[in-house]
Design an enzyme around this catalytic site. Structure first.
Site, PDB file in Angstrom:
ATOM      1  N   ASP A 279      -2.330   4.713  -1.951  1.00  0.00           N
ATOM      2  CA  ASP A 279      -2.895   5.950  -2.481  1.00  0.00           C
ATOM      3  C   ASP A 279      -2.112   7.132  -1.913  1.00  0.00           C
ATOM      4  OD1 ASP A 279      -3.727   6.131   0.147  1.00  0.00           O
ATOM      5  OD2 ASP A 279      -5.807   6.632  -0.330  1.00  0.00           O
TER       6      ASP A 279
ATOM      7  N   TYR B   7      -4.856   0.054  -7.035  1.00  0.00           N
ATOM      8  CA  TYR B   7      -5.313   0.568  -5.739  1.00  0.00           C
ATOM      9  C   TYR B   7      -6.752   0.148  -5.447  1.00  0.00           C
ATOM     10  CZ  TYR B   7      -7.729   3.708  -2.635  1.00  0.00           C
ATOM     11  OH  TYR B   7      -8.544   4.192  -1.653  1.00  0.00           O
TER      12      TYR B   7
ATOM     13  N   GLU C  15     -15.148   3.763  -3.263  1.00  0.00           N
ATOM     14  CA  GLU C  15     -13.739   3.956  -3.606  1.00  0.00           C
ATOM     15  C   GLU C  15     -13.572   4.809  -4.865  1.00  0.00           C
ATOM     16  OE1 GLU C  15     -10.968   3.319  -1.987  1.00  0.00           O
ATOM     17  OE2 GLU C  15     -12.209   2.619  -0.327  1.00  0.00           O
TER      18      GLU C  15
END
Length: 357
Positions: free
Chosen positions: A141, A123, A40
């Protein structure tokens, strides 16, 4: 309740689409929070196609929290070299050390604890918590902004506090808690592959019948953005200095670009300048005073390097000197043969690869 039932149906359609179109990516075959965290962070500012090789390399270098925490920062940055946005690597390193210290090397499971780790915002915390433990936290996002903005024709700008709140509320409504992980994956993948920024194929979109952006006739107007970030130009004059079998490097510090990475001695100017003008700069005279008539040559001029909010214009000079002065002694003096041992920003690495081989 009817509105939520409608959004859950749309979520079901997204998950069906995802099961058919999901890309086969290594971080989707694991529930290891460390590996999902690394993926991520890499994908925050990097396309999947580019990030895949870097993910594989990073995991090979640092397969778990402990190995990353115990590494030297220079080694972490070297492994990250070429990905850009190097604060991501520094934050990963600091957070790994924090996990070792506060959680005995075990990645925290609670969303609120994940949020306390350096470099992790809402996020990333939501992605990790939902992908690993199916916790009901929505990811928001760029891809999600686009899907939601078009699906509901949201006119509130995404770069405002009101807009961020609005999108988070919509993302929460659209996500069925029992399918949190798959839903988050699905909506992100849908934005990446189907609901793309330019020329989306709305005719083949499973949500087109319910999409208010499509009904408007111009889905690409969403999501709405209020402000455009001002871009500034910077002019960097680099000196690849050769002193016998040695050269000189400088490690960038502070909060400017490329913190912790290495570069050649540099003079930044307000505008692009020729060598004759550069020689009149005080910094130039200080750098090469009493070095024995340095031999200068231009290796490459006005190389453009685009960052998120800056455009760098770099000119590289090769300089051969016969003496080492006091100014140069403040730099790191290294053997030419050791150049590839240091982490560099892509601009410098490209110069070393293309011009000095």
């Amino acid at each position: 309740m009817l509105y939520q039932d409608k959004t859950y149906r749309e979520s079901g359609m997204l998950r069906e689409w995802y099961q058919e179109h999901e890309r086969d990516l290594p971080w989707r075959h694991t529930k290891d929070p460390y590996r999902i965290w690394v993926s991520e962070i890499i994908l925050q500012q990097t396309r999947v196609a580019q990030g895949l090789d870097y993910y594989t390399r990073f995991i090979a270098c640092f397969p778990d929290v402990k190995s990353l925490a115990e590494a030297e920062q220079q080694d972490v940055l070297k492994c990250w070299q070429g990905l850009g946005y190097y604060s991501r690597a520094r934050n990963l390193h600091e957070a790994a050390k924090d996990i070792m210290s506060r959680y005995d090397g075990i990645f925290p499971e609670q969303y609120k604890d994940i949020l306390t780790l350096k470099g992790i915002g809402e996020y990333t915390a939501a992605a990790i918590a939902s992908f690993v433990w199916n916790r009901p936290y929505p990811v928001v996002d760029g891809n999600v902004y686009r899907v939601l903005g078009r699906l509901y024709a949201v006119t509130t700008p995404i770069d405002t506090g009101e807009g961020k709140k609005k999108y988070r509320e919509l993302a929460t409504l659209l996500m069925p808690p029992e399918h949190a992980g798959m839903h988050n994956q699905a909506v992100m993948e849908f934005g990446a592959l189907q609901c793309v920024p330019q020329n989306p194929d709305c005719e083949q979109c499973p949500l087109s019948d319910n999409c208010l952006g499509y009904a408007s006739g111009n889905p690409q107007q969403y999501p709405v953005k209020q402000n455009k970030t001002k871009i500034r130009d910077r002019y960097l004059n680099y000196f690849f200095i050769v002193y016998g079998s040695y050269t000189y490097l400088h490690r960038r510090t502070g909060k400017d670009i490329w913190e912790g990475l290495y570069e050649f001695p540099v003079i930044e100017t307000a505008v692009s300048v020729e060598l004759t003008e550069l020689k009149d700069e005080k910094a130039f005279n200080s750098l090469f005073h009493e070095t024995g008539e340095p031999a200068l040559s231009v290796v490459t001029r006005d190389v453009k390097h685009v960052l998120s909010h800056q455009i760098l214009h770099a000119t590289f000079y090769r300089v051969e000197i016969h003496k080492e002065n006091a100014a140069l002694k403040k730099y790191l003096k290294i053997p030419l043969a050791a150049l590839d041992e240091y982490p560099y920003p892509r601009l410098i690495d490209s110069f070393l690869t293309e011009k000095l081989e």
